[in-house]
Scaffold this motif. Structure first.
Motif, mmCIF file in Angstrom:
data_model
loop_
_atom_site.group_PDB
_atom_site.id
_atom_site.type_symbol
_atom_site.label_atom_id
_atom_site.label_comp_id
_atom_site.label_asym_id
_atom_site.label_seq_id
_atom_site.Cartn_x
_atom_site.Cartn_y
_atom_site.Cartn_z
ATOM 1 N N VAL A 1 -8.103 -47.101 18.429
ATOM 2 C CA VAL A 1 -9.164 -47.202 19.422
ATOM 3 C C VAL A 1 -9.193 -45.907 20.227
ATOM 4 C CG1 VAL A 1 -10.027 -48.481 21.422
ATOM 5 C CG2 VAL A 1 -8.835 -49.694 19.584
ATOM 6 N N LEU A 2 -10.384 -45.350 20.403
ATOM 7 C CA LEU A 2 -10.591 -44.137 21.198
ATOM 8 C C LEU A 2 -11.328 -44.488 22.479
ATOM 9 C CD1 LEU A 2 -11.882 -41.773 18.377
ATOM 10 C CD2 LEU A 2 -9.763 -41.483 19.654
ATOM 11 N N VAL A 3 -10.811 -44.009 23.598
ATOM 12 C CA VAL A 3 -11.421 -44.240 24.893
ATOM 13 C C VAL A 3 -11.728 -42.882 25.511
ATOM 14 C CG1 VAL A 3 -11.089 -45.221 27.185
ATOM 15 C CG2 VAL A 3 -10.094 -46.360 25.200
ATOM 16 N N SER A 4 -12.961 -42.678 25.933
ATOM 17 C CA SER A 4 -13.336 -41.423 26.583
ATOM 18 C C SER A 4 -13.161 -41.571 28.094
ATOM 19 C CB SER A 4 -14.796 -41.079 26.293
ATOM 20 O OG SER A 4 -14.979 -40.864 24.924
ATOM 21 N N GLU A 5 -12.472 -40.629 28.673
ATOM 22 C CA GLU A 5 -12.293 -40.579 30.128
ATOM 23 C C GLU A 5 -12.431 -39.139 30.580
ATOM 24 O OE1 GLU A 5 -12.184 -42.924 32.238
ATOM 25 O OE2 GLU A 5 -11.676 -44.674 31.034
ATOM 26 N N SER A 6 -12.759 -38.956 31.845
ATOM 27 C CA SER A 6 -12.889 -37.596 32.369
ATOM 28 C C SER A 6 -11.566 -37.073 32.921
ATOM 29 C CB SER A 6 -13.967 -37.542 33.453
ATOM 30 O OG SER A 6 -13.664 -38.465 34.472
ATOM 31 N N THR A 7 -10.652 -37.983 33.291
ATOM 32 C CA THR A 7 -9.332 -37.582 33.798
ATOM 33 C C THR A 7 -8.268 -38.530 33.250
ATOM 34 O OG1 THR A 7 -9.369 -38.997 35.761
ATOM 35 C CG2 THR A 7 -10.372 -36.810 35.985
ATOM 36 N N THR A 8 -7.022 -38.125 33.394
ATOM 37 C CA THR A 8 -5.917 -38.976 32.936
ATOM 38 C C THR A 8 -5.691 -40.168 33.861
ATOM 39 O OG1 THR A 8 -4.318 -37.612 34.119
ATOM 40 C CG2 THR A 8 -4.689 -37.109 31.782
ATOM 41 N N ASP A 9 -6.225 -40.128 35.068
ATOM 42 C CA ASP A 9 -5.974 -41.193 36.046
ATOM 43 C C ASP A 9 -6.375 -42.575 35.522
ATOM 44 O OD1 ASP A 9 -5.161 -39.170 37.714
ATOM 45 O OD2 ASP A 9 -7.002 -39.150 38.902
ATOM 46 N N ARG A 10 -7.462 -42.668 34.801
ATOM 47 C CA ARG A 10 -7.937 -43.965 34.318
ATOM 48 C C ARG A 10 -7.472 -44.292 32.896
ATOM 49 N NH1 ARG A 10 -11.320 -47.254 35.776
ATOM 50 N NH2 ARG A 10 -12.525 -47.292 33.843
ATOM 51 N N ALA A 11 -6.810 -43.366 32.254
ATOM 52 C CA ALA A 11 -6.422 -43.559 30.853
ATOM 53 C C ALA A 11 -5.496 -44.758 30.673
ATOM 54 C CB ALA A 11 -5.767 -42.303 30.308
#
Length: 182
Positions: free
Chosen positions: A82-92
């Motif tokens: 599963v790939l999840v796109s996020e703009s920062t590591t904070d929400r990863a």
């Protein structure tokens, strides 16, 4: 081809995930992308025996009826990751936390100049992969771990495989039988 799709494919390649990238899948309240492999022998058997994809959640409720358990189709796809796109590591961590129960999970982050080594260490601790990318490349920073065996199979995970099977067939225009098994 859309630029987002090519970035997803580059991320899957960087992760070493061989399969079909299925973008924009709603999973547990999130939009994610999945990498799946069609199992040709199972697909052929299901097609020949009248078992098209069964993505309707109400059909899965029937799995709890004891007399229907001998009529369940075998999964025709394998969820590679599963790939999840996020703009920062904070929400990863929040984004991949529950998804780790289903398959390896990796977060796709934009390439930046600042070091995120500490954040990568935390994601690595939890088994979450990290891929950074831009318009032309995607690089693996942290390989994901497959922690799904720790949680075992679930009805939700099995239903998700049916959803992904349906999406793969629609994308490839592969034949699927339309007469459901009684």
């Amino acid at each position: 081809m859309r630029p987002v799709q090519s970035l997803l494919e580059r991320a899957a390649t960087a992760l070493g995930w061989d399969g079909v990238v299925v973008p924009d899948v709603a999973v547990l309240g999130q939009q994610v992308s999945a990498v799946v492999r069609l199992l040709p022998e199972v697909h052929e058997w299901r097609t020949a025996n009248g078992w098209p994809p069964r993505a309707d959640p109400s059909w899965f409720r029937s799995w709890f009826e004891p007399d229907a358990h001998d009529r369940l189709p075998v999964a025709a796809v394998e969820l590679v990751g599963v790939l999840v796109s996020e703009s920062t590591t904070d929400r990863a961590l929040q984004s991949c936390g529950t998804l780790l129960t289903l398959a390896p999970c990796a977060v796709m982050l934009p390439r930046t100049e600042e070091s995120q080594a500490w954040s990568y260490i935390e994601l690595d601790y939890y088994g979450i992969g990290v891929v950074v990318g831009d318009d032309t490349t995607a690089d693996l920073m942290v390989p994901p771990e497959d922690r799904s065996p720790e949680f075992g199979p679930s009805l939700f995970g099995r239903w998700l495989l049916e959803v992904l099977y349906e999406r793969v067939l629609k994308a490839s225009h592969a034949p699927a039988s339309s007469s459901p098994q009684a």
